[in-house]
Scaffold this active site. Structure first.
Site, mmCIF file in Angstrom:
data_model
loop_
_atom_site.group_PDB
_atom_site.id
_atom_site.type_symbol
_atom_site.label_atom_id
_atom_site.label_comp_id
_atom_site.label_asym_id
_atom_site.label_seq_id
_atom_site.Cartn_x
_atom_site.Cartn_y
_atom_site.Cartn_z
ATOM 1 N N GLU A 161 -11.651 -54.450 107.402
ATOM 2 C CA GLU A 161 -11.205 -53.090 107.078
ATOM 3 C C GLU A 161 -12.349 -52.309 106.452
ATOM 4 O O GLU A 161 -12.996 -52.769 105.510
ATOM 5 C CB GLU A 161 -9.995 -53.155 106.129
ATOM 6 C CG GLU A 161 -9.613 -51.848 105.465
ATOM 7 C CD GLU A 161 -9.314 -50.695 106.424
ATOM 8 O OE1 GLU A 161 -8.543 -50.888 107.371
ATOM 9 O OE2 GLU A 161 -9.874 -49.595 106.208
ATOM 10 N N VAL B 190 -7.871 -49.156 115.036
ATOM 11 C CA VAL B 190 -8.482 -48.258 114.037
ATOM 12 C C VAL B 190 -7.861 -46.854 114.107
ATOM 13 O O VAL B 190 -8.498 -45.869 113.775
ATOM 14 C CB VAL B 190 -10.016 -48.174 114.221
ATOM 15 C CG1 VAL B 190 -10.675 -49.504 113.878
ATOM 16 C CG2 VAL B 190 -10.404 -47.750 115.644
ATOM 17 N N HIS C 4 27.635 -54.950 94.511
ATOM 18 C CA HIS C 4 27.060 -56.176 93.948
ATOM 19 C C HIS C 4 27.544 -57.376 94.748
ATOM 20 O O HIS C 4 28.731 -57.432 95.082
ATOM 21 C CB HIS C 4 27.495 -56.334 92.489
ATOM 22 C CG HIS C 4 27.011 -57.606 91.872
ATOM 23 N ND1 HIS C 4 25.700 -57.782 91.507
ATOM 24 C CD2 HIS C 4 27.664 -58.769 91.587
ATOM 25 C CE1 HIS C 4 25.559 -59.003 90.997
ATOM 26 N NE2 HIS C 4 26.744 -59.617 91.041
HETATM 27 P P1 NAD Z 1 -3.965 -46.761 110.955
HETATM 28 O O1 NAD Z 1 -4.505 -45.419 110.742
HETATM 29 O O2 NAD Z 1 -2.680 -47.159 110.329
HETATM 30 O O3 NAD Z 1 -5.039 -47.844 110.477
HETATM 31 C C1 NAD Z 1 -6.341 -47.917 111.000
HETATM 32 C C2 NAD Z 1 -7.220 -48.660 110.017
HETATM 33 O O4 NAD Z 1 -8.487 -48.904 110.621
HETATM 34 C C3 NAD Z 1 -7.476 -47.869 108.739
HETATM 35 O O5 NAD Z 1 -7.181 -48.685 107.638
HETATM 36 C C4 NAD Z 1 -8.942 -47.512 108.846
HETATM 37 O O6 NAD Z 1 -9.562 -47.385 107.584
HETATM 38 C C5 NAD Z 1 -9.494 -48.692 109.640
HETATM 39 N N1 NAD Z 1 -10.778 -48.445 110.309
HETATM 40 C C6 NAD Z 1 -11.196 -47.315 110.923
HETATM 41 N N2 NAD Z 1 -12.448 -47.487 111.418
HETATM 42 C C7 NAD Z 1 -12.830 -48.752 111.117
HETATM 43 C C8 NAD Z 1 -14.009 -49.528 111.360
HETATM 44 N N3 NAD Z 1 -15.056 -49.039 112.015
HETATM 45 N N4 NAD Z 1 -14.051 -50.796 110.904
HETATM 46 C C9 NAD Z 1 -13.003 -51.316 110.238
HETATM 47 N N5 NAD Z 1 -11.863 -50.627 109.980
HETATM 48 C C10 NAD Z 1 -11.770 -49.366 110.423
HETATM 49 O O7 NAD Z 1 -3.915 -46.960 112.552
HETATM 50 P P2 NAD Z 1 -3.248 -48.080 113.466
HETATM 51 O O8 NAD Z 1 -2.922 -49.306 112.689
HETATM 52 O O9 NAD Z 1 -4.143 -48.182 114.655
HETATM 53 O O10 NAD Z 1 -1.898 -47.396 113.884
HETATM 54 C C11 NAD Z 1 -1.900 -46.117 114.551
HETATM 55 C C12 NAD Z 1 -0.665 -45.342 114.219
HETATM 56 O O11 NAD Z 1 0.471 -45.909 114.837
HETATM 57 C C13 NAD Z 1 -0.385 -45.314 112.732
HETATM 58 O O12 NAD Z 1 -0.875 -44.108 112.204
HETATM 59 C C14 NAD Z 1 1.098 -45.369 112.620
HETATM 60 O O13 NAD Z 1 1.583 -44.096 112.290
HETATM 61 C C15 NAD Z 1 1.597 -45.749 114.003
HETATM 62 N N6 NAD Z 1 2.324 -47.019 113.884
HETATM 63 C C16 NAD Z 1 3.442 -47.057 113.114
HETATM 64 C C17 NAD Z 1 4.110 -48.243 112.938
HETATM 65 C C18 NAD Z 1 5.322 -48.282 112.061
HETATM 66 O O14 NAD Z 1 5.835 -47.222 111.737
HETATM 67 N N7 NAD Z 1 5.810 -49.437 111.682
HETATM 68 C C19 NAD Z 1 3.648 -49.403 113.542
HETATM 69 C C20 NAD Z 1 2.494 -49.335 114.296
HETATM 70 C C21 NAD Z 1 1.848 -48.133 114.472
#
Ligand code: NAD
Ligand code: FAD
Length: 469
Positions: free
Chosen positions: A207, A274, A448
């Site tokens: 991360e 990402v 409860h």
């Molecule tokens: P995210 O934005 O949640 O997380 C991406 C992560 O990658 C971040 O923590 C970021 O800092 C990191 N990152 C970016 N560039 C990087 C690099 N070069 N090296 C290492 N880390 C890096 O995105 P996601 O997990 O891909 O999900 C995308 C979207 O899909 C989310 O915004 C979410 O809204 C949606 N989603 C929602 C759910 C849910 O509601 N349960 C589940 C899955 C996806």
């Protein structure tokens, strides 16, 4: 080109934003078409997102519970095994049922469900290109862009759909990886990382930031990291991933730490997660004059209208959290506005859930947001540990935190790490929607023994009168 057909509204995209918008428009008497490039309906959410991921999370959780969760109940199970192909088939069957269900709903509501790529020509014309290259021209009074999002790429990391996959690939791996390297400790990384870790993969999470789950309340994210690390997920924070190199069945992922030091790890599969970016390729936005912002999102006003009157946009393709229910509610609001009603979405009351075990859920402002905005607040906290039902379930990990305005006591946010957090958060979302105070929540009778008593205790704790603390 086929003859003109005139609609009141043409929705482009059949994800949760698009299909729900189309249904609501049809309910309100509008002549509606919904255009989808893929043969199945339901978009990212139903086909390669929310639904298949939750199916695999549930199956893998059953395996983990059998392997680790039953001893304290005095139950022993030997020789636990699983059939990955059967798990995948169950997931695919659920997806098939739901996507077929959406197709039926469109039909039932007399919506013209058209397969092909939609392109906006002007505010009153959409041209649909079919698979065989034939074109159909749709004349309409309004257009709703609901084309969603796609995974963001990362320079140096090529998704070859075999050794290096995105979320779609990670939902259909042919075998359990020996060592899965996740790039990104966001929602997708942690959910799909949990699936494969439970099924036996070693999982390393790289991360970029110095924390996991950006956007989630800091205290909750920190606690979640501890719990997930105890489940075997290995976190490397502050890791700026540079490249992934495939050599046969091995992938070497290289990153730089905050000081510029270079490190690498070798795995047999890599999941790139990402973030996601809005999807507008081939839609004709530039030609039609639909403005996009620097991040490629369609720019809309408070009524979801784009820079071109008569063209609207909703869901992942516009700003805001990329969540299915956010897309749905925006779709409903646009349809209601188009039919002359007063559609509205309350962005202060949109819950979000990470379906790890235990779950992570939040609604409203985080502590970090309240601090940054200088809003005075009180905080009430209550742990799962002392709750009777949590003990009976063997789910004592976690806490509920309620944030309320210091002067008015109005609930501003609630953040939960713990079993069934995704269900527990619903009552707080309703409370925020109704403008309730922490005292309102605390004075509401909670059955409860239930986990919901933890929410009540956290609300009581805002006024420092939790009963079991
Ligand atoms: P995210 O934005 O949640 O997380 C991406 C992560 O990658 C971040 O923590 C970021 O800092 C990191 N990152 C970016 N560039 C990087 C690099 N070069 N090296 C290492 N880390 C890096 O995105 P996601 O997990 O891909 O999900 C995308 C979207 O899909 C989310 O915004 C979410 O809204 C949606 N989603 C929602 C759910 C849910 O509601 N349960 C589940 C899955 C996806
Ligand atoms: P989409 O669902 O992306 O739908 C857009 C549709 O438009 C697609 O079907 C696409 O093919 C079609 N399209 C695009 N361009 C055209 C065109 N020119 N012509 C015709 N059709 C076109 N969210 C949650 O709330 N809860 C979750 O648990 C959750 N889990 C997720 C898990 C994963 C692995 C992923 C990837 C996402 C998850 N999400 C979750 C996010 C959720 O899937 C999205 O927020 C949601 O699907 C957005 O809906 P949408 O209607 O805006 O777009």
């Amino acid at each position: 080109m086929a003859e003109d057909t005139r609609y009141d509204v043409v929705v482009i995209g059949s994800g949760p934003g698009g299909y729900v918008c189309a249904i609501r428009a049809a309910q309100l008497g509008l002549r509606t078409a919904c255009v989808e490039v893929y043969p199945t309906r339901g978009g990212t959410c139903l086909n390669v997102g929310c639904i298949p991921s939750k199916a695999l999370l549930e199956s893998s959780e059953r395996v983990a519970a059998l392997e680790h969760g039953l001893a304290e109940h005095g139950v022993s199970v030997e020789g636990v095994s699983f059939d990955l192909a059967a798990m995948m088939k169950r997931k695919d069957d659920i997806v098939g049922k739901l996507t077929g269900g959406v197709a039926q709903l469109l039909k039932k509501n007399k919506i013209a469900s058209i397969t092909g790529r939609g392109r906006i020509v002007d505010a009153n014309t959409v041209v649909v290109t079919k698979e065989d290259g034939a074109e159909e021209r749709l004349a309409t009074d309004a257009i709703v862009i609901a084309t969603g999002s796609k995974p963001s790429p990362l320079p140096g990391v090529e998704v070859d759909k075999d050794r290096v996959v995105d979320s779609t690939g990670a939902l259909a791996l042919p075998e359990v990886p020996k060592h899965l390297v996740l790039i990104g400790a966001g929602v997708i990384g942690l959910e799909l990382g949990s699936v494969w870790a439970r099924l036996g993969a070693k999982v390393t999470v790289l991360e970029y930031l110095d924390r996991i789950l950006p956007g989630v309340d800091g205290e909750i994210a920190k606690a979640a990291q501890k719990v997930l690390a105890a489940q075997g997920l290995e976190f490397v924070l502050g890791a700026r991933v540079q490249k992934a190199e495939v050599d046969g069945a091995e992938v070497t992922v290289t990153w730089k730490d905050a000081e510029g030091g270079e490190h690498s790890v070798v795995g047999d599969r890599v999941l790139l997660a990402v973030g996601r970016r809005p999807y507008t390729e081939g839609l004709g936005c530039a030609e039609a004059g639909v403005e996009l912002d620097k991040r490629g999102r369609v720019v809309v006003d408070g009524d979801y209208q784009t820079s071109v009157p008569g063209i609207f946009a909703i869901g992942d393709v516009i700003a805001g959290p990329m969540l299915a229910h956010k897309a749905e509610d925006e779709g409903i609001a646009v349809a209601e506005n188009l039919a002359g009603h007063a559609g509205h979405v309350n962005y202060a009351a949109i819950p979000s859930i990470v379906y790890t075990h235990p779950e992570i859920a939040g609604v409203g402002k985080t502590e970090e947001e309240l601090e940054a905005e200088g809003v005075p607040y009180e905080k009430g906290r209550f742990r799962f540990g002392p709750n009777g039902r949590a003990m009976a379930l063997g789910e004592t990990e976690g806490l509920v935190k309620v944030l309320a305005h210091k002067e008015t006591d109005r609930i501003l946010g609630c953040h939960i790490l713990g079993a069934r957090a995704g269900d527990l958060i619903a009552e707080v979302a309703v409370a925020i929607e109704l403008g309730a105070s922490a005292e309102d929540l605390a004075r509401s009778v909670h059955a409860h023994p239930t986990l919901s008593e933890i929410v009540r205790e956290a609300a009581l704790d805002v006024a420092r009168r939790a009963l079991h603390k």
